[in-house]
Enzyme design. Structure first.
Site, PDB file in Angstrom:
ATOM      1  N   ARG A   1       5.768  -3.474   4.261  1.00 53.22           N
ATOM      2  CA  ARG A   1       5.263  -4.073   3.016  1.00 53.22           C
ATOM      3  C   ARG A   1       6.464  -4.610   2.248  1.00 53.22           C
ATOM      4  O   ARG A   1       7.208  -3.856   1.636  1.00 53.22           O
ATOM      5  CB  ARG A   1       4.498  -3.061   2.142  1.00 53.22           C
ATOM      6  CG  ARG A   1       3.120  -2.755   2.643  1.00 53.22           C
ATOM      7  CD  ARG A   1       2.196  -2.239   1.548  1.00 53.22           C
ATOM      8  NE  ARG A   1       1.556  -3.324   0.825  1.00 53.22           N
ATOM      9  CZ  ARG A   1       0.834  -3.138  -0.289  1.00 53.22           C
ATOM     10  NH1 ARG A   1       0.755  -1.944  -0.825  1.00 53.22           N
ATOM     11  NH2 ARG A   1       0.253  -4.147  -0.875  1.00 53.22           N
TER      12      ARG A   1
ATOM     13  N   ARG B   1      -1.319   3.312   0.391  1.00 55.44           N
ATOM     14  CA  ARG B   1      -0.877   2.362  -0.629  1.00 55.44           C
ATOM     15  C   ARG B   1      -0.306   3.102  -1.829  1.00 55.44           C
ATOM     16  O   ARG B   1      -0.275   4.322  -1.857  1.00 55.44           O
ATOM     17  CB  ARG B   1      -2.043   1.488  -1.050  1.00 55.44           C
ATOM     18  CG  ARG B   1      -3.289   2.298  -1.482  1.00 55.44           C
ATOM     19  CD  ARG B   1      -4.123   1.558  -2.487  1.00 55.44           C
ATOM     20  NE  ARG B   1      -3.349   1.246  -3.670  1.00 55.44           N
ATOM     21  CZ  ARG B   1      -3.073   2.117  -4.652  1.00 55.44           C
ATOM     22  NH1 ARG B   1      -3.498   3.358  -4.567  1.00 55.44           N
ATOM     23  NH2 ARG B   1      -2.369   1.738  -5.704  1.00 55.44           N
ATOM     24  N   GLY B   2       0.178   2.334  -2.777  1.00 54.98           N
ATOM     25  CA  GLY B   2       0.851   2.938  -3.939  1.00 54.98           C
ATOM     26  C   GLY B   2       2.324   3.064  -3.593  1.00 54.98           C
ATOM     27  O   GLY B   2       2.671   3.768  -2.637  1.00 54.98           O
ATOM     28  N   ALA B   3       3.184   2.384  -4.360  1.00 54.88           N
ATOM     29  CA  ALA B   3       4.595   2.294  -3.951  1.00 54.88           C
ATOM     30  C   ALA B   3       5.261   3.667  -3.855  1.00 54.88           C
ATOM     31  O   ALA B   3       6.078   3.910  -2.960  1.00 54.88           O
ATOM     32  CB  ALA B   3       5.340   1.390  -4.932  1.00 54.88           C
ATOM     33  N   ALA B   4       4.920   4.589  -4.760  1.00 58.74           N
ATOM     34  CA  ALA B   4       5.563   5.918  -4.702  1.00 58.74           C
ATOM     35  C   ALA B   4       5.129   6.654  -3.437  1.00 58.74           C
ATOM     36  O   ALA B   4       5.939   7.212  -2.690  1.00 58.74           O
ATOM     37  CB  ALA B   4       5.192   6.728  -5.938  1.00 58.74           C
TER      38      ALA B   4
ATOM     39  N   ASP C   1       6.138  -2.120  -8.400  1.00 60.61           N
ATOM     40  CA  ASP C   1       6.498  -2.138  -6.977  1.00 60.61           C
ATOM     41  C   ASP C   1       7.986  -2.367  -6.823  1.00 60.61           C
ATOM     42  O   ASP C   1       8.650  -1.702  -6.037  1.00 60.61           O
ATOM     43  CB  ASP C   1       5.683  -3.203  -6.244  1.00 60.61           C
ATOM     44  CG  ASP C   1       4.244  -2.755  -6.101  1.00 60.61           C
ATOM     45  OD1 ASP C   1       3.431  -3.028  -7.006  1.00 60.61           O
ATOM     46  OD2 ASP C   1       3.945  -2.066  -5.101  1.00 60.61           O
TER      47      ASP C   1
ATOM     48  N   ASN D   1       4.827  -6.499  -9.567  1.00 60.94           N
ATOM     49  CA  ASN D   1       3.722  -5.540  -9.556  1.00 60.94           C
ATOM     50  C   ASN D   1       2.454  -6.246  -9.106  1.00 60.94           C
ATOM     51  O   ASN D   1       2.441  -7.442  -8.804  1.00 60.94           O
ATOM     52  CB  ASN D   1       3.571  -4.917 -10.955  1.00 60.94           C
ATOM     53  CG  ASN D   1       2.762  -3.623 -10.935  1.00 60.94           C
ATOM     54  OD1 ASN D   1       3.000  -2.725 -10.136  1.00 60.94           O
ATOM     55  ND2 ASN D   1       1.762  -3.559 -11.798  1.00 60.94           N
ATOM     56  N   LYS D   2       1.356  -5.490  -9.063  1.00 60.77           N
ATOM     57  CA  LYS D   2       0.090  -6.019  -8.574  1.00 60.77           C
ATOM     58  C   LYS D   2      -0.294  -7.338  -9.250  1.00 60.77           C
ATOM     59  O   LYS D   2      -0.129  -7.470 -10.475  1.00 60.77           O
ATOM     60  CB  LYS D   2      -1.002  -4.978  -8.820  1.00 60.77           C
ATOM     61  CG  LYS D   2      -2.353  -5.281  -8.221  1.00 60.77           C
ATOM     62  CD  LYS D   2      -2.325  -5.657  -6.766  1.00 60.77           C
ATOM     63  CE  LYS D   2      -1.524  -4.683  -5.947  1.00 60.77           C
ATOM     64  NZ  LYS D   2      -1.286  -5.067  -4.563  1.00 60.77           N
TER      65      LYS D   2
ATOM     66  N   CYS E   1      -4.444  -2.196 -12.163  1.00 63.26           N
ATOM     67  CA  CYS E   1      -4.308  -1.659 -10.815  1.00 63.26           C
ATOM     68  C   CYS E   1      -4.351  -0.126 -10.813  1.00 63.26           C
ATOM     69  O   CYS E   1      -4.888   0.488 -11.758  1.00 63.26           O
ATOM     70  CB  CYS E   1      -3.029  -2.183 -10.156  1.00 63.26           C
ATOM     71  SG  CYS E   1      -3.051  -2.013  -8.368  1.00 63.26           S
TER      72      CYS E   1
ATOM     73  N   LYS F   1      12.086   2.437  -7.592  1.00 58.91           N
ATOM     74  CA  LYS F   1      11.397   1.156  -7.760  1.00 58.91           C
ATOM     75  C   LYS F   1      12.379   0.049  -8.141  1.00 58.91           C
ATOM     76  O   LYS F   1      11.993  -1.116  -8.223  1.00 58.91           O
ATOM     77  CB  LYS F   1      10.313   1.280  -8.830  1.00 58.91           C
ATOM     78  CG  LYS F   1       9.289   2.368  -8.590  1.00 58.91           C
ATOM     79  CD  LYS F   1       8.389   2.072  -7.422  1.00 58.91           C
ATOM     80  CE  LYS F   1       7.405   3.181  -7.136  1.00 58.91           C
ATOM     81  NZ  LYS F   1       6.486   3.560  -8.212  1.00 58.91           N
TER      82      LYS F   1
HETATM   83  P1  RI2 Z   1       2.797   3.924  -7.995  1.00 61.13           P
HETATM   84  C1  RI2 Z   1       0.553  -0.569  -6.282  1.00 61.13           C
HETATM   85  O1  RI2 Z   1       0.462  -1.551  -5.282  1.00 61.13           O
HETATM   86  C2  RI2 Z   1       0.357  -1.213  -7.643  1.00 61.13           C
HETATM   87  O2  RI2 Z   1       0.986  -2.501  -7.720  1.00 61.13           O
HETATM   88  C3  RI2 Z   1       1.069  -0.192  -8.511  1.00 61.13           C
HETATM   89  O3  RI2 Z   1       1.369  -0.671  -9.799  1.00 61.13           O
HETATM   90  C4  RI2 Z   1       2.315   0.056  -7.673  1.00 61.13           C
HETATM   91  O4  RI2 Z   1       1.863   0.040  -6.319  1.00 61.13           O
HETATM   92  C5  RI2 Z   1       3.030   1.336  -7.998  1.00 61.13           C
HETATM   93  O5  RI2 Z   1       2.172   2.432  -7.759  1.00 61.13           O
HETATM   94  P2  RI2 Z   1      -0.661  -1.376  -4.099  1.00 61.13           P
HETATM   95  O6  RI2 Z   1      -0.133  -0.277  -3.221  1.00 61.13           O
HETATM   96  O7  RI2 Z   1       4.071   3.984  -7.186  1.00 61.13           O
HETATM   97  O8  RI2 Z   1      -1.960  -1.033  -4.754  1.00 61.13           O
HETATM   98  O9  RI2 Z   1       3.054   4.069  -9.471  1.00 61.13           O
HETATM   99  O10 RI2 Z   1      -0.674  -2.721  -3.398  1.00 61.13           O
HETATM  100  O11 RI2 Z   1       1.715   4.836  -7.484  1.00 61.13           O
END
Ligand code: RI2
Length: 313
Positions: A66, A26-29, A202, A212-213, A131, A238
């Site tokens: 996703r 998880r985490g969009a990056a 996101d 975003n979350k 988040c 993003k």
């Molecule tokens: P980074 C996460 O989603 C959150 O919404 C967070 O703000 C976003 O991705 C970006 O995260 P999830 O993966 O790319 O928890 O900054 O559903 O790490």
């Protein structure tokens, strides 16, 4: 908590798709970097006669994993770039090189964004976050390193509790961080004289909206009511070039079991949207590796970042 993308280099395409859909990845990056790594592996492991088809199929499967995080679709397209190379060997080499370039840029962008956020936050500042955003965590840690007497309040972020990742990461970085329940955010914004909200992203669309979350919108509305700026830490991937022609992200809804498992609630309907849209007027700045941008500057930023998306999926 920064992931080691080499760990993901050994995952098969099916494992990557499964782990993204199951929130293990998880985490969009991180999702974007993993998609690039996965495509390089597919290129490496495909026979000449099948490499183009295998990459096109893998790209579609990854994009579908996703739907709200545009970094996934951008990572696939930036790595495949329309599969234009004529020969299998040329295609294979180009995809591997572009995947490496994507991952290197993603990691560099995080530190550039951190440096940029510091210019917006002074000494004795109180920050609230929501988040777990790896970019926001790195940027807040940089603020703590370069400014004095910083305090952070972090929403726990139901139903996946990503805020627990945030508080552990910030605590490890030496930040004075306090965990709060999501519904305490408005109270904290007002009673603790918060100076800034800092979150991740996101997807950011051409009209300046932030996807975003779930819960980000509520925090941003509370911040607006308290005249507190909202800063969004987001690298260029993003931002959605697809939104220039009206394509908007789907708000992912996930299983009820992530919200309730108690048998006495079994007869009760449950909705579990896991993202929401924060309107452009509620965002003070988008903090990117190319500088800070106001919401009204987003469409031009996207056009400059993505001048040619022909043949992209
Ligand atoms: P980074 C996460 O989603 C959150 O919404 C967070 O703000 C976003 O991705 C970006 O995260 P999830 O993966 O790319 O928890 O900054 O559903 O790490």
């Amino acid at each position: 908590m920064s992931p080691n993308h080499e760990d993901e280099a050994n995952l098969t395409l099916d494992q990557v798709v499964h782990d993204i859909q199951g929130m293990k990845l998880r985490g969009a990056a991180r999702i974007g970097r993993t998609a690039a790594t996965c495509l390089a592996r597919v290129a490496d492991q495909s026979e000449d006669r099948e490499v183009k088809h295998a990459l096109a199929s893998a790209g579609r499967q990854l994009v579908a994993a996703r739907p709200t995080a545009v970094s996934l679709r951008n990572a696939v397209n930036l790595t495949l770039d329309g599969l234009r190379e004529p020969s299998p060997a040329g295609l294979r080499l180009a995809v591997v090189r572009r995947a490496d370039a994507y991952i290197e840029h993603s990691n560099e962008a995080a530190s550039q964004i951190a440096t940029e956020l510091v210019t917006f936050i002074g000494n004795n500042a109180t920050i609230l976050t929501h988040c777990h955003s790896s970019l926001a965590v790195q940027a807040i840690s940089a603020v703590n390193d370069q400014r004095k007497n910083i305090r952070v309040f972090a929403d726990e972020t139901r139903p996946w509790w990503q805020g627990h990742l945030t508080v552990k990461a910030l605590h490890e970085a030496g930040v004075d961080v306090t965990l709060i329940v999501d519904s305490a955010a408005h109270h904290i914004l007002e009673s603790e004289a918060v100076d800034a909200v800092v979150v991740g992203a996101d997807t950011i669309t051409a009209d300046g909206s932030l996807y975003n979350k779930i819960g980000t919108r509520a925090v941003a509305l509370g911040a607006k009511a308290a005249n507190i700026p909202v800063y969004v830490c987001a690298e260029a991937v993003k931002f959605s070039p697809y939104s220039l022609d009206g394509q908007l992200p789907t708000i992912e809804e996930r299983p009820r079991e992530e919200v309730v498992t108690q048998s006495d609630l079994a007869p009760i309907a449950v909705r579990n949207p896991v993202f929401d849209r924060t309107s452009a007027a509620l965002v003070a700045r988008y903090i990117t590796e190319y500088g800070a941008h106001r919401s009204e500057e987003v469409a031009g930023f996207i056009r400059r970042q993505y001048p040619n998306t022909e043949d992209w999926i």
